[in-house]
Design an enzyme around this catalytic site. Structure first.
Site, PDB file in Angstrom:
ATOM      1  N   ARG A   1      -6.080 -12.756  -4.424  1.00 13.38           N
ATOM      2  CA  ARG A   1      -4.754 -12.409  -3.953  1.00 13.38           C
ATOM      3  C   ARG A   1      -4.675 -13.032  -2.491  1.00 13.38           C
ATOM      4  NH1 ARG A   1      -3.221  -6.091  -4.740  1.00 13.38           N
ATOM      5  NH2 ARG A   1      -4.855  -6.016  -2.728  1.00 13.38           N
TER       6      ARG A   1
ATOM      7  N   ARG B   1      -3.307   9.862  -5.985  1.00 17.69           N
ATOM      8  CA  ARG B   1      -4.679   9.371  -5.918  1.00 17.69           C
ATOM      9  C   ARG B   1      -5.838  10.361  -5.508  1.00 17.69           C
ATOM     10  NH1 ARG B   1      -3.025   4.043  -3.691  1.00 17.69           N
ATOM     11  NH2 ARG B   1      -4.679   2.801  -3.098  1.00 17.69           N
TER      12      ARG B   1
ATOM     13  N   ARG C   1     -12.232   1.070   0.015  1.00 19.06           N
ATOM     14  CA  ARG C   1     -10.988   1.491  -0.690  1.00 19.06           C
ATOM     15  C   ARG C   1     -11.678   1.972  -1.961  1.00 19.06           C
ATOM     16  NH1 ARG C   1      -7.374  -3.524   0.068  1.00 19.06           N
ATOM     17  NH2 ARG C   1      -6.091  -2.514  -1.876  1.00 19.06           N
TER      18      ARG C   1
ATOM     19  N   ARG D   1      -2.587  -8.606   3.662  1.00 25.58           N
ATOM     20  CA  ARG D   1      -2.629  -7.137   3.890  1.00 25.58           C
ATOM     21  C   ARG D   1      -3.774  -6.988   4.671  1.00 25.58           C
ATOM     22  NH1 ARG D   1      -2.079  -3.668  -1.605  1.00 25.58           N
ATOM     23  NH2 ARG D   1      -3.698  -2.513  -0.177  1.00 25.58           N
TER      24      ARG D   1
ATOM     25  N   LYS E   1      -2.161  -2.921 -11.224  1.00 33.08           N
ATOM     26  CA  LYS E   1      -1.353  -1.591 -11.456  1.00 33.08           C
ATOM     27  C   LYS E   1       0.049  -2.406 -10.940  1.00 33.08           C
ATOM     28  CE  LYS E   1      -3.534   1.283  -8.463  1.00 33.08           C
ATOM     29  NZ  LYS E   1      -4.380   0.507  -8.244  1.00 33.08           N
TER      30      LYS E   1
HETATM   31  P1  AMP Z   1      -2.431   0.372  -2.208  1.00 33.48           P
HETATM   32  O1  AMP Z   1      -1.345  -0.545  -1.723  1.00 33.48           O
HETATM   33  O2  AMP Z   1      -1.958   1.369  -3.168  1.00 33.48           O
HETATM   34  O3  AMP Z   1      -3.581  -0.468  -2.351  1.00 33.48           O
HETATM   35  O4  AMP Z   1      -2.480   1.461  -1.006  1.00 33.48           O
HETATM   36  C1  AMP Z   1      -3.160   0.904   0.483  1.00 33.48           C
HETATM   37  C2  AMP Z   1      -3.477   2.022   1.359  1.00 33.48           C
HETATM   38  O5  AMP Z   1      -2.334   2.963   1.627  1.00 33.48           O
HETATM   39  C3  AMP Z   1      -4.444   2.723   0.612  1.00 33.48           C
HETATM   40  O6  AMP Z   1      -5.808   2.301   0.922  1.00 33.48           O
HETATM   41  C4  AMP Z   1      -4.270   4.074   1.397  1.00 33.48           C
HETATM   42  O7  AMP Z   1      -4.950   3.935   2.895  1.00 33.48           O
HETATM   43  C5  AMP Z   1      -2.856   4.435   1.359  1.00 33.48           C
HETATM   44  N1  AMP Z   1      -2.298   4.991   0.175  1.00 33.48           N
HETATM   45  C6  AMP Z   1      -1.427   4.351  -0.607  1.00 33.48           C
HETATM   46  N2  AMP Z   1      -1.201   5.499  -1.749  1.00 33.48           N
HETATM   47  C7  AMP Z   1      -1.879   6.445  -1.203  1.00 33.48           C
HETATM   48  C8  AMP Z   1      -1.757   7.745  -1.757  1.00 33.48           C
HETATM   49  N3  AMP Z   1      -1.304   8.373  -2.876  1.00 33.48           N
HETATM   50  N4  AMP Z   1      -2.573   8.797  -0.939  1.00 33.48           N
HETATM   51  C9  AMP Z   1      -3.289   8.421   0.165  1.00 33.48           C
HETATM   52  N5  AMP Z   1      -3.245   7.100   0.574  1.00 33.48           N
HETATM   53  C10 AMP Z   1      -2.539   6.232   0.035  1.00 33.48           C
END
Ligand code: AMP
Length: 192
Positions: free
Chosen positions: A127, A88, A150, A139, A13
């Protein structure tokens, strides 16, 4: 152009959203990036979110809804934006619908990247390896335990969004297993 990218962690994404920002001249709004930046700056939100993120769980709807609503009001979003990692959960999608309605804005499309789950762990490992090779910081949630969590969060809370957006007629599904350029071309085709 106002778009949402849906798909499990590691589906690509972020990569596709970045490519489209150049094509359409609109910003990528990644709630993950925004939260990581809040954690790095040790803001109040960052302090509340850190442990939840490190465990691979979802931050509260209330926090992310507010972050997104504020971000959408920024001048660089006037021509549109690409949401990456938000909504999400179904309540976030409902909050977003209401938020856009209040701001007099409409979504153009929701693009779902379909991927084979077995490939996702490999992508996460690649990654990590690429980041380490480039001298970057990995990360804190890119480890097998948090990644598994996740994926579980995705299946339980985010996957139902496909149904939500299919029922509104906004969902476009793209094969996310092809190479990056082919996926971009397919996205451009479904948006045309
Ligand atoms: P990402 O970079 O999109 O994989 O997000 C990393 C982490 O940020 C996720 O595992 C969640 O802990 C948090 N996070 C990101 N976007 C959201 C969202 N829309 N709702 C809740 N938690 C989020």
């Amino acid at each position: 152009m106002r778009l949402i990218f849906l798909g499990p962690p590691g589906a690509g994404k972020g990569t596709q959203a970045k490519l489209l920002t150049e094509r359409y001249g609109i910003p990528q709004l990644s709630t993950g990036d925004m939260l990581r930046s809040a954690v790095a700056q040790q803001t109040e939100v960052g302090q509340r979110a850190k442990a939840v993120m490190d465990a691979g769980q979802l931050v509260s709807d209330e926090i992310v809804n507010e972050i997104v609503s504020d971000r959408i009001d920024a001048p660089d979003c006037a021509k549109g934006f690409i949401l990456d990692g938000y909504p999400r959960t179904v309540p976030q999608a409902i909050a977003l619908d209401r938020m856009l309605d209040d701001k007099g804005l409409k979504l153009d499309a929701v693009i779902e990247l379909k991927v084979d789950e077995a490939a996702l762990v490999r992508r996460m490992e690649n990654r990590v390896a690429e980041t380490v090779a480039a001298g970057g910081t990995v990360r804190s949630d890119d480890n097998p335990e948090a990644f598994r969590r996740r994926l579980e969060e995705y299946r339980a809370k985010t996957a139902p969004l496909s149904q939500h957006y299919a029922s509104t007629g906004q969902l476009k599904t793209v094969d996310g297993m092809a190479d990056v350029d082919a996926v971009t071309a397919e996205i451009e085709r479904v948006l045309a």
